[in-house]
Design a protein around this motif. Sequence first.
Motif, mmCIF file in Angstrom:
data_model
loop_
_atom_site.group_PDB
_atom_site.id
_atom_site.type_symbol
_atom_site.label_atom_id
_atom_site.label_comp_id
_atom_site.label_asym_id
_atom_site.label_seq_id
_atom_site.Cartn_x
_atom_site.Cartn_y
_atom_site.Cartn_z
ATOM 1 N N LEU A 47 49.167 13.712 51.953
ATOM 2 C CA LEU A 47 48.840 14.602 53.011
ATOM 3 C C LEU A 47 49.764 14.850 54.019
ATOM 4 N N VAL A 48 49.567 15.726 54.693
ATOM 5 C CA VAL A 48 50.481 16.138 56.004
ATOM 6 C C VAL A 48 49.809 16.426 57.184
ATOM 7 N N THR A 49 50.457 16.310 58.273
ATOM 8 C CA THR A 49 49.764 16.821 59.608
ATOM 9 C C THR A 49 50.653 17.707 60.247
ATOM 10 N N ASP A 50 50.238 18.237 61.265
ATOM 11 C CA ASP A 50 51.063 19.095 62.087
ATOM 12 C C ASP A 50 52.179 18.221 62.795
ATOM 13 N N LEU A 51 51.913 17.171 63.020
ATOM 14 C CA LEU A 51 53.144 16.117 63.383
ATOM 15 C C LEU A 51 54.137 15.740 62.341
ATOM 16 N N SER A 52 53.777 15.749 60.939
ATOM 17 C CA SER A 52 54.379 15.183 60.008
ATOM 18 C C SER A 52 54.674 16.106 58.851
ATOM 19 N N HIS A 53 54.538 17.360 59.286
ATOM 20 C CA HIS A 53 54.606 18.501 57.830
ATOM 21 C C HIS A 53 55.942 18.240 56.957
ATOM 22 N N LEU A 54 56.600 17.523 57.251
ATOM 23 C CA LEU A 54 58.048 17.395 56.400
ATOM 24 C C LEU A 54 57.926 15.994 55.558
ATOM 25 N N GLY A 86 51.722 20.525 48.178
ATOM 26 C CA GLY A 86 52.284 21.140 47.007
ATOM 27 C C GLY A 86 51.312 21.477 45.924
ATOM 28 N N GLY A 87 49.886 21.313 46.095
ATOM 29 C CA GLY A 87 48.993 21.513 45.176
ATOM 30 C C GLY A 87 49.158 20.723 43.577
ATOM 31 N N ARG A 88 49.926 19.604 43.808
ATOM 32 C CA ARG A 88 50.269 18.808 42.579
ATOM 33 C C ARG A 88 48.860 17.918 42.063
ATOM 34 N N GLY A 89 47.966 17.913 42.820
ATOM 35 C CA GLY A 89 46.706 17.209 42.483
ATOM 36 C C GLY A 89 45.813 18.055 41.784
ATOM 37 N N PHE A 90 44.830 17.348 40.988
ATOM 38 C CA PHE A 90 43.857 18.294 40.163
ATOM 39 C C PHE A 90 42.656 17.746 40.929
ATOM 40 N N ASN A 110 51.661 30.136 62.576
ATOM 41 C CA ASN A 110 52.864 29.966 61.991
ATOM 42 C C ASN A 110 52.559 29.644 60.823
ATOM 43 N N HIS A 111 52.268 30.445 59.788
ATOM 44 C CA HIS A 111 51.897 29.979 58.440
ATOM 45 C C HIS A 111 53.192 29.422 57.582
ATOM 46 N N THR A 112 54.311 29.621 58.086
ATOM 47 C CA THR A 112 55.412 29.105 57.159
ATOM 48 C C THR A 112 55.526 27.592 57.332
ATOM 49 N N VAL A 113 54.635 26.977 58.325
ATOM 50 C CA VAL A 113 54.793 25.458 58.603
ATOM 51 C C VAL A 113 54.416 24.505 57.307
ATOM 52 N N LEU A 114 53.665 25.510 56.383
ATOM 53 C CA LEU A 114 53.036 25.289 55.214
ATOM 54 C C LEU A 114 53.663 26.249 53.910
ATOM 55 N N SER A 115 53.760 25.444 52.938
ATOM 56 C CA SER A 115 54.384 26.022 51.858
ATOM 57 C C SER A 115 53.417 27.280 51.402
ATOM 58 N N VAL A 117 52.460 27.498 48.260
ATOM 59 C CA VAL A 117 51.514 26.996 47.459
ATOM 60 C C VAL A 117 50.536 26.396 48.172
ATOM 61 N N ASP A 118 50.943 25.787 49.350
ATOM 62 C CA ASP A 118 49.663 25.028 50.382
ATOM 63 C C ASP A 118 48.820 26.115 50.785
ATOM 64 N N ARG A 119 49.528 27.246 51.306
ATOM 65 C CA ARG A 119 48.651 28.227 51.831
ATOM 66 C C ARG A 119 47.500 28.639 50.822
ATOM 67 N N ALA A 120 48.122 28.788 49.780
ATOM 68 C CA ALA A 120 47.274 29.306 48.467
ATOM 69 C C ALA A 120 46.218 28.353 48.041
ATOM 70 N N GLN A 121 46.566 26.943 47.928
ATOM 71 C CA GLN A 121 45.751 25.979 47.751
ATOM 72 C C GLN A 121 44.480 25.878 48.930
#
Length: 172
Positions: A47-54, A86-90, A110-115, A117-121
């Motif tokens: 998981l990520v947060t707005d403070l640690s999205h990288l 990254g949508g890596r988990g099922f 700012n949707h580009t903060v998330l990838s 794949v993350d936006r789609a997920q």
Amino acid sequence: MNSWTHQPGYPLVTLERTKGTETGWCVKQSRFLHPEPNKSWFIPVSLVTDLSHLTPTHLLLNGTNNSSNGWLQLPKDIKWVKANVGGRGFYRVQYPLENWETLVEQLMSNHTVLSAVDRAQLLDDAFSLCRAGLLGHWVPLKAVKYLVLERELVPWAVALHHLQHWRDILRE
């Protein structure tokens, strides 16, 4: 691996703020659509947060009975948390309503903060949880508003797939 190969279905990972703390979060699992006691998986949660999205935080949910919850501390001033990086988990992810709201706000500002794949997920989880009766219809409908800003194919494909289903339901 037996938790994945010897039982049907797949998990719903639910994040909740821990009552009585400012920084504690409980991460628990249940079987998506058909909750059953004693059904659990070994689930690597990122998981990520707005403070640690990288820099993702990682947690392993134990697949043994009565030990399937995890607990973690996140900064008290976070606005949102996003799991399954990254949508890596099922698995599906359910958040508290206020977290859904702030994730939708993030998509709009700012949707580009998330990838992509993350936006789609996020869209896929919102629509799927709504269809299962676990989330209000306003969440996916508010979330798709950001698509006017979207330039990637994957989030559009996911949204159109779900909106096609809604169109079919409304036709009936």
